[in-house]
Design an enzyme around this catalytic site. Sequence first.
Site, PDB file in Angstrom:
ATOM      1  N   THR B   1       0.832  -1.206   0.000  1.00 40.67           N
ATOM      2  CA  THR B   1       0.000   0.000   0.000  1.00 40.67           C
ATOM      3  C   THR B   1       0.862   1.249   0.000  1.00 40.67           C
ATOM      4  O   THR B   1       1.815   1.327   0.757  1.00 40.67           O
ATOM      5  CB  THR B   1      -0.882   0.036   1.268  1.00 40.67           C
ATOM      6  OG1 THR B   1      -1.659  -1.127   1.297  1.00 40.67           O
ATOM      7  CG2 THR B   1      -1.724   1.291   1.357  1.00 40.67           C
ATOM      8  N   ASP B  32      -8.852  -1.032   4.607  1.00 36.29           N
ATOM      9  CA  ASP B  32      -8.962   0.309   5.209  1.00 36.29           C
ATOM     10  C   ASP B  32      -8.603   1.423   4.236  1.00 36.29           C
ATOM     11  O   ASP B  32      -9.034   2.554   4.385  1.00 36.29           O
ATOM     12  CB  ASP B  32      -8.036   0.414   6.430  1.00 36.29           C
ATOM     13  CG  ASP B  32      -6.563   0.317   6.057  1.00 36.29           C
ATOM     14  OD1 ASP B  32      -6.205  -0.642   5.330  1.00 36.29           O
ATOM     15  OD2 ASP B  32      -5.781   1.196   6.424  1.00 36.29           O
ATOM     16  N   THR B  52      -1.028   2.312   6.883  1.00 33.17           N
ATOM     17  CA  THR B  52      -0.797   1.091   6.108  1.00 33.17           C
ATOM     18  C   THR B  52      -0.704  -0.053   7.099  1.00 33.17           C
ATOM     19  O   THR B  52      -0.323   0.156   8.255  1.00 33.17           O
ATOM     20  CB  THR B  52       0.494   1.199   5.279  1.00 33.17           C
ATOM     21  OG1 THR B  52       0.694  -0.018   4.548  1.00 33.17           O
ATOM     22  CG2 THR B  52       1.721   1.460   6.135  1.00 33.17           C
ATOM     23  N   GLY B  53      -1.074  -1.261   6.636  1.00 36.93           N
ATOM     24  CA  GLY B  53      -0.989  -2.398   7.542  1.00 36.93           C
ATOM     25  C   GLY B  53      -2.167  -3.334   7.394  1.00 36.93           C
ATOM     26  O   GLY B  53      -2.702  -3.489   6.298  1.00 36.93           O
ATOM     27  N   GLY B  55      -5.526  -4.001   7.259  1.00 35.36           N
ATOM     28  CA  GLY B  55      -6.668  -3.124   7.066  1.00 35.36           C
ATOM     29  C   GLY B  55      -7.917  -3.540   7.811  1.00 35.36           C
ATOM     30  O   GLY B  55      -8.730  -2.698   8.198  1.00 35.36           O
TER      31      GLY B  55
END
Lengths: 182, 141
Positions: B1, B32, B52-53, B55
């Site tokens: 992302t 997300d 970011t991560g 979601g």
Amino acid sequence: RSPLPLVLNTWPFRDATEAAWKTLASGGSAVDAVENGCAVCEREQCDGTVGFGGSPDELGETTLDAMIMDGTTMDVGAVGNLRRIKNAIGVARKVLEHTTHTLLAGESATMFAESMGFTKEDLSTNTSQALHSDWLARNCQPNCWRNVIPDASKYCGPYKPRGILKRDAPTYKETGDNYGHD
Amino acid sequence: TIGMVVIHKAGHTAAGTSTNGLKFKIHGRIGDSPIPGAGAYADDTAGAAAATGDGDILMRFLPSYQAVEYMRTGEDPTIACRKVISRIQKYFPNFFGAVICANLTGSYGAACNKLPTFTHFSFMIYNYLKNQPTEEKVSCI
């Protein structure tokens, strides 16, 4: 030597940062800069988590999510689960500019994109197809199911709700970037 | 992302994201990134942030909106980012996530949730003080 303007982005995607900066330097707005910066990663794929050819879903398809927000007008354009269109943030920009909505999703978002002049194309590549077949060969592990039959931590689907709902821990025990993320 | 925030000279802010999401997600899953306030958020009266991560977890806490609101109260961007990560840690100590924050004066910061496989987070910054795109790292908390 003011600290403004400022471009800041996640992960070491240098080309994206550079493109955003050049957009500002050539007179573009902050929104133009975000759009152009993110679009670079959609073309170059960056680390594989942006754009076509990455993160196949259970059916092997790559779909895209994107959003763009103007902090002056508080206008937002966003697309979720966008199919067969590469420039997701470009479509999100069209949602912002040409609708009063905020978020369009799925096949309908693809139809909107086509009406805005975007070209439909396959987002899969050899890489994403190989990722998907390897996953199938590992009994579909890891996956995002729980409380289903057959046991999602051992078998592929299709799945049905487990009769007696027993609380399952998430299938993937260890979290971290090796299992993919947004 | 990729999550990006821009603070322009005239105080105009913008933020955005683009991603192909989680590997092997269930068909139709949205993360997300396209959710305003989760993936990214911008407000000319306070600042901008992006995340970011994981979601599925991040989306529930609206980290980007919360970070901007912390900066509205005068919180330094790094502190605002850390506070957002800490809020999520209470519920999901093992979540994978990182946030970038920038305020209206051009100060910026980032934070991430420390995991055995994720101890530092790299991000890019470009302004006149750097005069080229520069990678910076933060240690996760």
